[in-house]
Scaffold this motif. Structure first.
Motif, PDB file in Angstrom:
ATOM      1  N   UNK A  18      -2.677   9.718  -9.110  1.00 17.61           N
ATOM      2  CA  UNK A  18      -2.505   8.447  -8.394  1.00 17.61           C
ATOM      3  C   UNK A  18      -1.301   8.527  -7.459  1.00 17.61           C
ATOM      4  N   UNK A  19      -1.428   7.838  -6.316  1.00 15.66           N
ATOM      5  CA  UNK A  19      -0.336   7.806  -5.348  1.00 15.66           C
ATOM      6  C   UNK A  19      -0.059   6.356  -5.004  1.00 15.66           C
ATOM      7  N   UNK A  20       1.094   6.112  -4.408  1.00 18.87           N
ATOM      8  CA  UNK A  20       1.457   4.736  -4.058  1.00 18.87           C
ATOM      9  C   UNK A  20       0.915   4.374  -2.682  1.00 18.87           C
ATOM     10  N   UNK A  21       0.459   3.141  -2.584  1.00 16.39           N
ATOM     11  CA  UNK A  21       0.019   2.628  -1.285  1.00 16.39           C
ATOM     12  C   UNK A  21       0.407   1.164  -1.172  1.00 16.39           C
ATOM     13  N   UNK A  22       0.555   0.689   0.067  1.00 16.23           N
ATOM     14  CA  UNK A  22       0.794  -0.737   0.299  1.00 16.23           C
ATOM     15  C   UNK A  22      -0.510  -1.471   0.603  1.00 16.23           C
ATOM     16  N   UNK A  23      -1.591  -0.724   0.738  1.00 15.68           N
ATOM     17  CA  UNK A  23      -2.879  -1.356   1.071  1.00 15.68           C
ATOM     18  C   UNK A  23      -3.406  -2.180  -0.102  1.00 15.68           C
ATOM     19  N   UNK A  24      -4.394  -3.011   0.175  1.00 18.42           N
ATOM     20  CA  UNK A  24      -5.047  -3.727  -0.917  1.00 18.42           C
ATOM     21  C   UNK A  24      -5.825  -2.717  -1.755  1.00 18.42           C
ATOM     22  N   UNK A  25      -5.815  -2.937  -3.060  1.00 16.29           N
ATOM     23  CA  UNK A  25      -6.425  -2.026  -4.019  1.00 16.29           C
ATOM     24  C   UNK A  25      -7.441  -2.820  -4.841  1.00 16.29           C
ATOM     25  N   UNK A  27      -9.245  -2.730  -8.202  1.00 17.51           N
ATOM     26  CA  UNK A  27      -9.202  -1.983  -9.474  1.00 17.51           C
ATOM     27  C   UNK A  27     -10.578  -1.491  -9.923  1.00 17.51           C
ATOM     28  N   UNK A  51     -12.286   0.565   1.697  1.00 20.58           N
ATOM     29  CA  UNK A  51     -11.285  -0.264   2.370  1.00 20.58           C
ATOM     30  C   UNK A  51     -11.601  -1.719   2.058  1.00 20.58           C
ATOM     31  N   UNK A  52     -10.603  -2.453   1.550  1.00 22.38           N
ATOM     32  CA  UNK A  52     -10.741  -3.891   1.368  1.00 22.38           C
ATOM     33  C   UNK A  52     -11.299  -4.299   0.017  1.00 22.38           C
ATOM     34  N   UNK A  56      -9.896  -9.427   1.135  1.00 21.33           N
ATOM     35  CA  UNK A  56      -9.895  -8.993   2.540  1.00 21.33           C
ATOM     36  C   UNK A  56     -10.969  -9.717   3.344  1.00 21.33           C
TER      37      UNK A  56
END
Lengths: 304, 304, 304, 304
Positions: A18-25, A27, A51-52, A56
């Motif tokens: 897993x990596x960090x993102x600021x995007x909407x996730x 689950x 995406x989204x 969103x």
């Protein structure tokens, strides 16, 4: 078993980082990422990226609605409103990328949905694997006697056995000859772009397929339908499960308004109105053809 | 200043909450997410979401090419090969979603790029803000005398002042009247969908715009070009910076093969070949029209 | 009067010169060719060209179905079958090209239909005419109190007069200033691409718009709908008349299945079934929201 | 022989009945209408309908240019200008509808061009004919040793004979089994939608394909190219002949700017400039990779 040990190892590795993102996730989609959902005998559907999410959709809709939407209190209500009124653009703001392995005759139906991005494995460049779709005995059906484009009952006994035997033998012979023609062992070897033409339509291909949620819903409405060919419907069904986990509110609205809904013609609505007033309407005085009337009765009876 | 304190606070909040994902992450894009890049006097471009990175382009291409791509050793080489040979589908596997605030006359040019998803702020539902594009004095130009669709030199002195005065006064008066007409203070108030028609084309609108990387490159090639209108070119330039941070290898190939390249006609190639053999070619014996020859000389001179 | 004497002479000339062709010819459309159907105060719709007719839809469908279509005896029945079952590709085999003159705020809604070809008059190259849409008094409405995106009752007396006065005065002043800014009389003259930004959204533009019949039906379903803004609906209504003359069978099916039909959700269908069994269903036990229920009642009542 | 006597009679009948129209007529296309241009051993291309001509391109462009284009004196000059500057929308105003019979592996490449309308013969509804593409001996090539996706020299002697023997025998056996499986003689008969999966990719299918001229040029640029597979290139070549007769000015511009032209990268243009100044540029100091340099030399040498 659609996945080789190497493929499984690759998936496990991708899922372990897993990596960090600021995007909407979303689950529900993270749980699906990279894993292969088996379909048919050698096929699969794998989520590669997305995406989204439900939020969103609403975020995009509220740009278009601006301050006017204060009265729509919650996201689910807004999503149902958008779906009901065919406001498709907010659903286009979500995107999904799938890796799909599928027989060529299924791919030929699938590709008719034009508003999507596709990268298919190229049999001009590369050698196809010896993998062919052979139906299970419960999906070897006769031609329908009522519907020119459908199947009827399951074939029985010797006839079914003969069909399966032909499909297997012809597939294998075609592949033996494919290998023989491209072999460079003691000969020049036929170009791959030519040799592939000997392979039947049940050979498996694979592609990356990327589509927005609105167009995906359109695909699912047609291909998860009871009238779709079984072999593409099972792919649509697998994708429905993924989408339900990804955007639960949007999928719920899709189920109610599209999958579970029906479009009634002006004539059909008129009949409903007359029937609700107590009139006994028949096909003869409905203004509908026999075919239409049969479909109308099926909708009212809940069997459609 | 294009952002209100509330908007800045919202952005700060979104940027303060990294979450875990298994998807591919482009570090250069994470740094851009949600932040507004100012454009013109009230406009901006904000990255809302993205899918994919340079590696995703190669991953999709390698599905196509399968074992055939082993010969292309590294990702950058593969990406340059794809761009050079117009293999556009792998670039379609990346997607970006932007929030853009822009004058209506710019939006009208922008929307002509059809292969994209758009949600625009609706002036049927909502009230537009009092924000109008007024050019800075160095961008108030005369009509070009050589190009029917372009601008010439910067207007000077009293003429420039008069233009700016007119644009400001008319914008403000139009907005005063817009507010007056929709007001429900002591009157019914005109419908928004009608009142908006009084607003001039320099009023700002905003939209969510989602597009794949291939179609974005097409947009940027046309709109970051020297012949594009200045007011849309500054948006294209801002997006170019974002894309360079998102997919550096793909953007590098785009710069070399598209932005910095040129298409030569068969006639032009023939002239180049003759010139390389030492022949002194003139417009008269080039087979080209005067306009073509002028453009050809500009390409060879490096000014195009 | 939307047409100048020169334009009328040009149309008369084009209509005076029939030529021979081997292509399919739709007599109902030949009668429309080039003539302007007036819309709003200065707008029009003109048929410039067309391809195909009802028979062409069936011809294309019969390529798909081959010998399988023998059971559908006649063209009208086949067309109704195709429309009912959302088989859209045969309708895509007909094409129409229109010349439309329309206010910019209508053009901005119209252009959101992406699957069409457009050539718009360019205000970068050319000078726009002094033509603005000013509604007739019976189309100057208040903001709706029930629908954020619609209009309510017609404005009365002094308020209506004030609105019309503002629209006229602001349009004319904006155009005076537009002319003044681009004038090269004693000054350099502002570039057209800049000057146009002073013009309000009720200025008229024009374009060539080419679309296939399937996508045209989609446009008409949304824009000839009671919820569409009046100013675009009148264009859709004009086009409906043209299409009814062009492909009468396809238009008839469109009227019955799309314009006159309605899509019921799974919940709504369930309510209909319960009601037909004699149950008195209320909103509370329908599973629908209040908004949905209101729309459902309108459909059953025939007012939708 | 691709046409049966019945088909020829149908064509003759259609061609014997000219009708009057007010639309623009392209004489070069009237001569093609309905006639089949033979391609490969059983395939063909037939023009079914068309819209527009060279003049229609200019007419559409002049709406977008309006009064500003007085300086462009003639249609051919305008068309060349539009092509050179990638102004694609006027070319979209022409449309063509073709009936094409082609092997399935060619259809699979063709369908990747998404911006077109297609009605394909459905093997779910109907029974395919016993027609398979078998290459002539001069088109049975080895895999290329320099290009992963191409062919090398023609196969010789026993190897070529073996390939042709395999292709013929496997095609016929597959079709025998196809017929056997769907037969309802003494058995239920397998559904057509299943039986078709036994047929190899060299079986012929057919479709109606409708596309605008801009997108057709894009198709032709890629598929009439030397790198396209021979079996699709012959279709593109046949269509090129049709288009040259339909819109001679547009086709001429297409030949010069697209088919005969080349796109040079920024690096390549820089090398050309240095070479024109007398510098001896080598791959090592060109900034290009070996592959790029090879392609660049081919362009300058005129062999590309």
């Amino acid at each position: 078993m659609p996945l080789s040990p190497e493929q499984q190892a690759e998936i496990d590795e991708l899922r372990s980082q897993p990596r960090e993102t600021l995007r909407s996730v979303a689950p529900g989609m993270e749980a699906h990422l990279y894993k292969a959902l088996p379909v048919l005998d050698h096929g699969f559907v794998r989520v590669i990226d997305y995406m989204g999410d439900d939020a969103a959709i609403c975020q995009a809709a509220r740009v278009s609605y601006g301050k006017g939407t204060k009265s729509v209190q919650n996201d689910e209500g807004l999503i149902r409103y958008l779906m009901r009124h065919w406001h498709s653009t907010p659903f286009e703001m979500c995107e999904i990328k799938l890796h799909v392995k599928l027989p060529v005759f299924v791919a030929r139906q699938w590709i008719r949905h034009r508003t999507a991005n596709v990268n298919e494995y190229s049999a001009r460049y590369s050698i196809l694997d010896r993998e062919f779709y052979i139906p299970t005995p419960d999906h070897v059906n006769a031609q329908s006697v009522v519907n020119n484009q459908g199947r009827g009952g399951v074939l029985q006994g010797a006839e079914a056995a003969r069909v399966l035997e032909i499909l297997k033998a012809d597939s294998n012979r075609a592949y033996d000859h494919y290998e023989e023609m491209i072999s460079q062992d003691g000969q020049d070897g036929l170009a791959r772009e030519l040799a592939r033409m000997n392979l039947p339509a049940n050979v498996y291909t694979q592609w990356y397929w990327k589509v927005d949620l609105h167009n995906l819903f359109h695909f699912l409405r047609l291909r998860a339908d009871a009238h779709a060919q079984y072999e593409i419907r099972v792919y649509a069904d697998a994708i429905c499960k993924v989408v339900a986990d990804w955007v639960p509110a949007a999928y719920g609205a899709f189920e109610d308004y599209r999958l579970g809904g029906a479009t009634l013609s002006g004539k059909a609505l008129d009949c409903v109105r007359r029937m609700l007033k107590g009139e006994a309407v028949t096909q003869e005085d409905s203004g509908m053809s026999k075919g239409e009337w049969r479909e109308f009765e099926a909708v009212l009876g809940g069997s459609e």
